[in-house]
Design a protein around this motif. Structure first.
Motif, PDB file in Angstrom:
ATOM      1  N   THR A 154      47.793  54.552  35.960  1.00  0.00           N
ATOM      2  CA  THR A 154      47.913  53.518  36.981  1.00  0.00           C
ATOM      3  C   THR A 154      46.851  52.454  36.763  1.00  0.00           C
ATOM      4  OG1 THR A 154      48.663  55.189  38.564  1.00  0.00           O
ATOM      5  CG2 THR A 154      47.914  53.095  39.483  1.00  0.00           C
ATOM      6  N   ALA A 155      47.262  51.195  36.850  1.00  0.00           N
ATOM      7  CA  ALA A 155      46.324  50.071  36.828  1.00  0.00           C
ATOM      8  C   ALA A 155      46.240  49.524  38.249  1.00  0.00           C
ATOM      9  CB  ALA A 155      46.809  48.988  35.867  1.00  0.00           C
ATOM     10  N   LEU A 156      45.022  49.342  38.727  1.00  0.00           N
ATOM     11  CA  LEU A 156      44.769  48.797  40.059  1.00  0.00           C
ATOM     12  C   LEU A 156      43.850  47.601  39.917  1.00  0.00           C
ATOM     13  CD1 LEU A 156      43.826  52.138  41.856  1.00  0.00           C
ATOM     14  CD2 LEU A 156      45.926  50.867  42.203  1.00  0.00           C
ATOM     15  N   VAL A 157      44.106  46.555  40.689  1.00  0.00           N
ATOM     16  CA  VAL A 157      43.209  45.406  40.720  1.00  0.00           C
ATOM     17  C   VAL A 157      42.886  45.122  42.183  1.00  0.00           C
ATOM     18  CG1 VAL A 157      42.845  42.999  40.110  1.00  0.00           C
ATOM     19  CG2 VAL A 157      44.254  44.449  38.634  1.00  0.00           C
ATOM     20  N   PHE A 158      41.606  45.251  42.527  1.00  0.00           N
ATOM     21  CA  PHE A 158      41.166  44.925  43.878  1.00  0.00           C
ATOM     22  C   PHE A 158      41.094  43.411  44.004  1.00  0.00           C
ATOM     23  CE2 PHE A 158      40.151  49.317  43.788  1.00  0.00           C
ATOM     24  CZ  PHE A 158      40.139  49.739  45.108  1.00  0.00           C
ATOM     25  N   VAL A 179      39.128  57.873  36.393  1.00  0.00           N
ATOM     26  CA  VAL A 179      38.906  56.488  35.976  1.00  0.00           C
ATOM     27  C   VAL A 179      38.649  56.430  34.477  1.00  0.00           C
ATOM     28  CG1 VAL A 179      37.418  54.458  36.245  1.00  0.00           C
ATOM     29  CG2 VAL A 179      37.990  55.855  38.239  1.00  0.00           C
ATOM     30  N   LEU A 180      39.508  55.684  33.764  1.00  0.00           N
ATOM     31  CA  LEU A 180      39.348  55.478  32.331  1.00  0.00           C
ATOM     32  C   LEU A 180      38.715  54.129  32.023  1.00  0.00           C
ATOM     33  CD1 LEU A 180      42.807  56.818  31.147  1.00  0.00           C
ATOM     34  CD2 LEU A 180      40.624  58.035  31.199  1.00  0.00           C
ATOM     35  N   TYR A 181      38.907  53.162  32.935  1.00  0.00           N
ATOM     36  CA  TYR A 181      38.329  51.831  32.770  1.00  0.00           C
ATOM     37  C   TYR A 181      38.066  51.249  34.143  1.00  0.00           C
ATOM     38  CZ  TYR A 181      37.756  46.866  31.881  1.00  0.00           C
ATOM     39  OH  TYR A 181      37.252  45.588  31.862  1.00  0.00           O
ATOM     40  N   ARG A 182      36.957  50.552  34.245  1.00  0.00           N
ATOM     41  CA  ARG A 182      36.675  49.762  35.448  1.00  0.00           C
ATOM     42  C   ARG A 182      35.933  48.524  34.993  1.00  0.00           C
ATOM     43  NH1 ARG A 182      32.871  51.978  39.909  1.00  0.00           N
ATOM     44  NH2 ARG A 182      33.055  49.880  40.692  1.00  0.00           N
ATOM     45  N   GLU A 232      38.394  43.188  40.673  1.00  0.00           N
ATOM     46  CA  GLU A 232      37.915  44.230  39.762  1.00  0.00           C
ATOM     47  C   GLU A 232      39.093  45.127  39.424  1.00  0.00           C
ATOM     48  OE1 GLU A 232      34.366  47.491  39.099  1.00  0.00           O
ATOM     49  OE2 GLU A 232      34.400  46.356  40.961  1.00  0.00           O
ATOM     50  N   ALA A 233      39.229  45.428  38.127  1.00  0.00           N
ATOM     51  CA  ALA A 233      40.356  46.214  37.630  1.00  0.00           C
ATOM     52  C   ALA A 233      39.933  47.649  37.332  1.00  0.00           C
ATOM     53  CB  ALA A 233      40.913  45.575  36.359  1.00  0.00           C
ATOM     54  N   PHE A 234      40.873  48.561  37.542  1.00  0.00           N
ATOM     55  CA  PHE A 234      40.681  49.976  37.224  1.00  0.00           C
ATOM     56  C   PHE A 234      41.923  50.469  36.495  1.00  0.00           C
ATOM     57  CE2 PHE A 234      37.954  49.233  40.772  1.00  0.00           C
ATOM     58  CZ  PHE A 234      36.874  50.092  40.629  1.00  0.00           C
ATOM     59  N   VAL A 235      41.717  51.322  35.510  1.00  0.00           N
ATOM     60  CA  VAL A 235      42.820  52.047  34.890  1.00  0.00           C
ATOM     61  C   VAL A 235      42.528  53.522  35.098  1.00  0.00           C
ATOM     62  CG1 VAL A 235      44.066  52.591  32.756  1.00  0.00           C
ATOM     63  CG2 VAL A 235      43.251  50.250  33.174  1.00  0.00           C
ATOM     64  N   LEU A 236      43.496  54.212  35.688  1.00  0.00           N
ATOM     65  CA  LEU A 236      43.366  55.634  35.995  1.00  0.00           C
ATOM     66  C   LEU A 236      44.363  56.424  35.168  1.00  0.00           C
ATOM     67  CD1 LEU A 236      43.476  55.335  39.903  1.00  0.00           C
ATOM     68  CD2 LEU A 236      41.496  55.058  38.411  1.00  0.00           C
ATOM     69  N   ASP A 237      43.985  57.637  34.793  1.00  0.00           N
ATOM     70  CA  ASP A 237      44.976  58.483  34.143  1.00  0.00           C
ATOM     71  C   ASP A 237      45.896  59.058  35.212  1.00  0.00           C
ATOM     72  OD1 ASP A 237      43.738  60.748  35.287  1.00  0.00           O
ATOM     73  OD2 ASP A 237      42.898  61.454  33.392  1.00  0.00           O
ATOM     74  N   ARG A 238      46.846  59.844  34.798  1.00  0.00           N
ATOM     75  CA  ARG A 238      47.849  60.390  35.720  1.00  0.00           C
ATOM     76  C   ARG A 238      47.214  61.202  36.850  1.00  0.00           C
ATOM     77  NH1 ARG A 238      52.998  61.496  36.686  1.00  0.00           N
ATOM     78  NH2 ARG A 238      53.649  63.598  37.180  1.00  0.00           N
ATOM     79  N   GLU A 239      46.087  61.818  36.573  1.00  0.00           N
ATOM     80  CA  GLU A 239      45.413  62.650  37.567  1.00  0.00           C
ATOM     81  C   GLU A 239      44.466  61.858  38.467  1.00  0.00           C
ATOM     82  OE1 GLU A 239      46.532  65.678  37.917  1.00  0.00           O
ATOM     83  OE2 GLU A 239      47.815  65.266  36.205  1.00  0.00           O
ATOM     84  N   ALA A 246      39.062  52.229  48.228  1.00  0.00           N
ATOM     85  CA  ALA A 246      37.758  51.598  48.002  1.00  0.00           C
ATOM     86  C   ALA A 246      36.634  52.633  48.016  1.00  0.00           C
ATOM     87  CB  ALA A 246      37.508  50.522  49.054  1.00  0.00           C
ATOM     88  N   LEU A 247      36.697  53.583  48.914  1.00  0.00           N
ATOM     89  CA  LEU A 247      35.662  54.622  48.957  1.00  0.00           C
ATOM     90  C   LEU A 247      35.702  55.488  47.704  1.00  0.00           C
ATOM     91  CD1 LEU A 247      35.894  55.630  52.722  1.00  0.00           C
ATOM     92  CD2 LEU A 247      33.986  54.447  51.582  1.00  0.00           C
ATOM     93  N   ARG A 248      36.877  55.777  47.230  1.00  0.00           N
ATOM     94  CA  ARG A 248      37.024  56.623  46.035  1.00  0.00           C
ATOM     95  C   ARG A 248      36.591  55.888  44.766  1.00  0.00           C
ATOM     96  NH1 ARG A 248      41.063  60.159  43.920  1.00  0.00           N
ATOM     97  NH2 ARG A 248      40.448  60.552  41.778  1.00  0.00           N
ATOM     98  N   LEU A 249      37.012  54.616  44.623  1.00  0.00           N
ATOM     99  CA  LEU A 249      36.768  53.893  43.370  1.00  0.00           C
ATOM    100  C   LEU A 249      35.509  53.022  43.401  1.00  0.00           C
ATOM    101  CD1 LEU A 249      40.465  52.990  42.603  1.00  0.00           C
ATOM    102  CD2 LEU A 249      39.077  54.780  41.538  1.00  0.00           C
TER     103      LEU A 249
END
Length: 160
Positions: A52-56, A140-143, A130-137, A120-123
């Motif tokens: 999953t890619a997330l962008v705050f 955090v693989l990238y922030r 700010e971007a995050f890439v998460l694995d399936r579980e 927000a509390l978790r990441l």
């Protein structure tokens, strides 16, 4: 150049399944979020999802606003195995304001309305965008940055 570093991280998930540069964060409870229109999303749980890619974002942040067109393009061109979401996580932003932001800037990807601040509390994003890439579980693989257009807050690079 790190222009598309986080996008490459997302693409790597689609091809290889994980990055080896850093050990992933420990797995905790599955992440979930409700988008601006009220739909519940369990992150990393859709069929065939590898990450999953997330962008705050923030509706009043001019840099967030300037990135919407590029984020629309990235969301459209991403591998099908990568989920893509924006996240608005600010207690002062109402769901109505978030919906107006989506309409006004023609956002074409789902945006999670993090009213509970669970994401927000978790990441722990440090700024928007700010971007995050998460694995399936959910590890955090990238922030970090979406790309390297901005040298610092309010200072755009002349050459990217």
């Amino acid at each position: 150049m790190m222009r598309w570093a986080w996008t490459v991280s997302a693409a790597t998930l689609g091809m290889a399944g994980a990055l080896t540069a850093a050990a992933p964060d420990p797995v905790v409870d599955p992440l979930k979020g409700v988008d601006v229109v009220g739909k519940l999303h369990w992150l990393g749980r859709s069929a065939g999802c590898r990450g999953t890619a997330l962008v705050f974002l923030h509706p009043e942040c001019p840099i967030s606003n300037q990135y919407v067109a590029e984020l629309n393009r990235i969301a459209k061109d991403r591998p099908a195995s990568i989920e893509f979401f924006g996240v608005i996580s600010d207690a002062r932003t109402t769901r109505k304001q978030a919906a107006e932001f989506l309409e006004s800037f023609q956002v074409q990807f789902p945006v999670l309305f993090d009213a509970s601040s669970e994401l927000a509390l978790r990441l722990q994003p440090r700024r928007v965008p700010e971007a995050f890439v998460l694995d399936r579980e959910g590890a955090v693989l990238y922030r970090g940055r979406i790309d390297d257009q901005w040298a610092s807050i309010g200072k755009r690079r002349s050459v990217v």
